[in-house]
Design a protein around this motif. Structure first.
Motif, PDB file in Angstrom:
ATOM      1  N   THR A 263       0.298  -6.878   6.782  1.00 50.16           N
ATOM      2  CA  THR A 263       0.405  -5.422   6.882  1.00 50.16           C
ATOM      3  C   THR A 263       1.088  -4.835   5.647  1.00 50.16           C
ATOM      4  OG1 THR A 263       0.509  -5.547   9.298  1.00 50.16           O
ATOM      5  CG2 THR A 263       1.323  -3.534   8.267  1.00 50.16           C
ATOM      6  N   ILE A 264       2.167  -5.457   5.202  1.00 50.29           N
ATOM      7  CA  ILE A 264       2.890  -4.954   4.026  1.00 50.29           C
ATOM      8  C   ILE A 264       2.043  -5.110   2.768  1.00 50.29           C
ATOM      9  CG2 ILE A 264       4.895  -5.368   2.543  1.00 50.29           C
ATOM     10  CD1 ILE A 264       6.483  -5.997   5.063  1.00 50.29           C
ATOM     11  N   GLU A 265       1.340  -6.234   2.629  1.00 47.05           N
ATOM     12  CA  GLU A 265       0.514  -6.437   1.442  1.00 47.05           C
ATOM     13  C   GLU A 265      -0.618  -5.412   1.362  1.00 47.05           C
ATOM     14  OE1 GLU A 265       0.902 -11.200   0.327  1.00 47.05           O
ATOM     15  OE2 GLU A 265      -0.734 -10.545   1.643  1.00 47.05           O
ATOM     16  N   THR A 266      -1.266  -5.131   2.484  1.00 50.05           N
ATOM     17  CA  THR A 266      -2.375  -4.164   2.462  1.00 50.05           C
ATOM     18  C   THR A 266      -1.872  -2.730   2.320  1.00 50.05           C
ATOM     19  OG1 THR A 266      -2.372  -4.126   4.900  1.00 50.05           O
ATOM     20  CG2 THR A 266      -3.893  -5.648   3.810  1.00 50.05           C
ATOM     21  N   SER A 267      -0.653  -2.447   2.757  1.00 51.28           N
ATOM     22  CA  SER A 267      -0.094  -1.089   2.667  1.00 51.28           C
ATOM     23  C   SER A 267       0.478  -0.792   1.286  1.00 51.28           C
ATOM     24  CB  SER A 267       0.995  -0.884   3.725  1.00 51.28           C
ATOM     25  OG  SER A 267       0.480  -1.049   5.032  1.00 51.28           O
ATOM     26  N   THR A 268       0.928  -1.802   0.573  1.00 50.55           N
ATOM     27  CA  THR A 268       1.577  -1.599  -0.730  1.00 50.55           C
ATOM     28  C   THR A 268       0.744  -2.095  -1.912  1.00 50.55           C
ATOM     29  OG1 THR A 268       2.715  -3.737  -0.658  1.00 50.55           O
ATOM     30  CG2 THR A 268       3.832  -1.877   0.388  1.00 50.55           C
ATOM     31  N   GLY A 269      -0.135  -3.048  -1.678  1.00 51.75           N
ATOM     32  CA  GLY A 269      -0.876  -3.656  -2.788  1.00 51.75           C
ATOM     33  C   GLY A 269      -0.036  -4.676  -3.554  1.00 51.75           C
ATOM     34  N   VAL A 270       1.153  -5.008  -3.010  1.00 53.08           N
ATOM     35  CA  VAL A 270       2.054  -5.982  -3.639  1.00 53.08           C
ATOM     36  C   VAL A 270       1.905  -7.316  -2.920  1.00 53.08           C
ATOM     37  CG1 VAL A 270       4.458  -6.575  -4.129  1.00 53.08           C
ATOM     38  CG2 VAL A 270       3.682  -4.201  -4.349  1.00 53.08           C
ATOM     39  N   ARG A 271       1.668  -8.375  -3.677  1.00 55.66           N
ATOM     40  CA  ARG A 271       1.526  -9.709  -3.090  1.00 55.66           C
ATOM     41  C   ARG A 271       2.901 -10.314  -2.826  1.00 55.66           C
ATOM     42  NH1 ARG A 271      -2.910 -13.543  -3.824  1.00 55.66           N
ATOM     43  NH2 ARG A 271      -2.233 -15.678  -3.312  1.00 55.66           N
ATOM     44  N   VAL A 407      15.321   2.928  -1.208  1.00 57.22           N
ATOM     45  CA  VAL A 407      14.516   3.021   0.004  1.00 57.22           C
ATOM     46  C   VAL A 407      13.141   3.523  -0.401  1.00 57.22           C
ATOM     47  CG1 VAL A 407      14.263   4.146   2.255  1.00 57.22           C
ATOM     48  CG2 VAL A 407      16.534   3.469   1.447  1.00 57.22           C
ATOM     49  N   VAL A 408      12.102   3.007   0.240  1.00 59.03           N
ATOM     50  CA  VAL A 408      10.763   3.471  -0.069  1.00 59.03           C
ATOM     51  C   VAL A 408      10.733   5.007   0.039  1.00 59.03           C
ATOM     52  CG1 VAL A 408      10.025   3.170   2.327  1.00 59.03           C
ATOM     53  CG2 VAL A 408       8.326   3.199   0.510  1.00 59.03           C
ATOM     54  N   PRO A 409      10.124   5.707  -0.888  1.00 59.85           N
ATOM     55  CA  PRO A 409      10.102   7.181  -0.843  1.00 59.85           C
ATOM     56  C   PRO A 409       9.543   7.698   0.489  1.00 59.85           C
ATOM     57  CG  PRO A 409       9.283   6.388  -2.955  1.00 59.85           C
ATOM     58  CD  PRO A 409       9.436   5.188  -2.087  1.00 59.85           C
ATOM     59  N   GLN A 428       3.293   9.095  -0.222  1.00 57.74           N
ATOM     60  CA  GLN A 428       2.294   8.182  -0.776  1.00 57.74           C
ATOM     61  C   GLN A 428       2.228   8.243  -2.304  1.00 57.74           C
ATOM     62  OE1 GLN A 428       0.811   5.841   0.808  1.00 57.74           O
ATOM     63  NE2 GLN A 428       1.538   6.458   2.848  1.00 57.74           N
ATOM     64  N   THR A 429       2.438   9.422  -2.898  1.00 62.19           N
ATOM     65  CA  THR A 429       2.347   9.540  -4.358  1.00 62.19           C
ATOM     66  C   THR A 429       3.471   8.756  -5.037  1.00 62.19           C
ATOM     67  OG1 THR A 429       1.339  11.733  -4.166  1.00 62.19           O
ATOM     68  CG2 THR A 429       2.312  11.149  -6.293  1.00 62.19           C
ATOM     69  N   LYS A 430       4.717   9.001  -4.586  1.00 63.60           N
ATOM     70  CA  LYS A 430       5.851   8.291  -5.176  1.00 63.60           C
ATOM     71  C   LYS A 430       5.840   6.810  -4.793  1.00 63.60           C
ATOM     72  CE  LYS A 430       9.036  12.213  -5.637  1.00 63.60           C
ATOM     73  NZ  LYS A 430      10.385  12.730  -5.300  1.00 63.60           N
TER      74      LYS A 430
END
Length: 450
Positions: A263-271, A407-409, A428-430
């Motif tokens: 879930t985190i990988e698909t939401s952030t694009g970070v592996r 903290v995540v924006p 989402q932009t930040k």
């Protein structure tokens, strides 16, 4: 007619002249050795003295003696070197042993013996070698012992569309409400409530993304109420579930750590490269094993639900106090945001304490700390002891000012969704800018720590 001696004709009757011995000076080596040359005797006799008329004693006085070395009377001539020197008359008897207790042995009246001693440089070098061997042996044992204590779980896996590897290293750190290792009385004392237990549905109390690279370390809190898309998943009974929108914490409750990572990988694009999870019981044990963690509080804290009751100022928190400190949220006006701040601060202070010289140089503290820490954490497959060491070093750098804590924006901290409840909506932009900075390992700036 008898002619007397006064006449110069000598005594009568004529007598044979007394035999004389030709003496030669012994060599320096013979003086030092103080013995006759040795040669191999008959079989079974060992080392014996061989008769040799060339050596200053009267002929025939030399003798064989089986299995031991002996002096010979008159070895260097009668009294030439004084009584007792080199076996002179009256000092050495036939058959006298020539060993440590006999003449010429150590401490005897014969030749002196030079004692060999190690010089101080050699002693220091020998001690240093022994010390290196001991340290190397202890370090080798400690490495294999600690490596065997790491708990691995199959958490990370490839799937279609998984983000590619980026620059730097990314850890997903999760604090769960797992009560593993806690009795019912301990749960009551720690104010953890009934909640989930091992074998049931677990929830997360905290989630953090730790990125380390060329521009230092960045520790990012991910609110557990973040409103995200949960990918399709299959439960333990084999029933498939479609993609859905829900809180981030729900992914962990539905499918455990594997679904949370996806879930985190698909939401952030970070592996995610590594995963680590610690429950309530493990958190308490790790804190107590290092003798508590020092924290400085701006104001007193009291929260009935978490059990926190702490005074203002600098103090050492034990395991129970630390757990209450990081879990408190209802008495904090910032709620989950304030709790995430305390969690980041405490984890950095804990990492600093674990890696301190007082723990590392004390085997009686280091070994229990490693055992409790490694037993408390669940890590992804392939995570080594070196990876965990790097994790603690990076957490330590965050506490020392060598990194960022953010903290995540957030766009809306109270985003109400039907059938989901109050959620946190990301900006989402930040957020996209933050994820790109992590993937490209560029310096993270312009983001709030709250």
């Amino acid at each position: 007619m008898v002619v007397g001696m006064s006449g110069g004709y000598g005594a009568w009757p004529p007598q044979e002249p007394e035999p004389t011995l030709e003496l030669r000076q012994p060599s320096r080596w013979e003086k030092l050795r103080g013995r006759l040359p040795l040669s191999r005797g008959a079989e079974g006799q060992g080392e014996v003295l061989q008769p040799d008329e060339r050596f200053y004693g009267a002929p025939g006085q030399q003798q064989y003696v089986s299995g031991q070395q002996q002096y010979v009377p008159g070895q260097y001539g009668p009294g030439e070197y004084g009584p007792g020197e080199y076996g002179g008359p009256g000092e050495v008897q036939p058959g006298a042993p020539r060993g440590p207790e006999g003449p010429g042995g150590p401490g005897g009246p014969g030749r002196p013996r030079k004692q060999r001693r190690f010089s101080w440089p050699k002693r220091i070098l020998a001690g240093f070698v022994v010390l290196v061997l001991l340290i190397g042996g202890y370090g080798t044992w400690l490495y294999f012992h600690a490596s065997g204590e790491i708990r691995h779980e199959h958490v990370l896996s490839d799937y279609p569309g998984r983000p590619p590897e980026g620059k730097g290293t990314n850890w997903l750190l999760v604090g769960s409400d797992d009560r593993e290792g806690l009795t019912k009385d301990q749960q009551d004392a720690l104010h953890t409530g009934g909640g989930s237990v091992t074998g049931g549905t677990s929830r997360t109390d905290s989630m953090m993304l730790l990125h380390s690279g060329d521009h230092g370390t960045t520790l990012i809190s991910l609110p557990r109420d973040s409103y995200v898309t949960i990918p399709a998943w299959t439960d333990s009974k084999g029933k498939p579930h479609k993609e859905s929108k829900n809180k981030l914490n729900a992914a962990f409750a539905f499918g455990g750590a594997p679904l949370l990572v996806k879930t985190i990988e698909t939401s952030t694009g970070v592996r995610i490269d590594h995963f680590a999870e610690v429950g309530f019981g493990g958190f308490v044990k790790v804190t107590d094993s290092v003798g508590g963690v020092d924290m400085c509080l701006d104001k007193p804290i009291k929260d009935e639900l978490s059990g926190a009751d702490l005074k203002a100022g600098c103090q050492t928190l034990n395991g129970g106090q630390a757990l209450a400190y990081v879990r408190m949220r209802y008495a904090d006006p910032l709620g989950d945001i304030g709790r995430m701040q305390r969690q980041r601060q405490f984890l950095a202070a804990l990492a600093h304490k674990v890696s301190s010289m007082g723990v590392i140089l004390n085997p009686f503290k280091l070994v229990p700390t490693l055992d409790n820490s490694l037993a408390a954490f669940k890590t992804s497959d392939g995570t080594s002891l070196g990876d965990l060491y790097d994790l603690f070093q990076n957490m330590k750098s965050v506490n020392g000012g060598g990194g960022h804590t953010i903290v995540v924006p957030i766009a809306n901290p109270d985003y109400n969704v039907p059938n989901v409840g109050s959620s946190i909506l990301w900006n989402q932009t930040k957020a996209a800018q933050l994820w790109n900075d992590l993937k490209n390992d560029t310096e993270v700036t312009g983001f709030s720590a709250t």
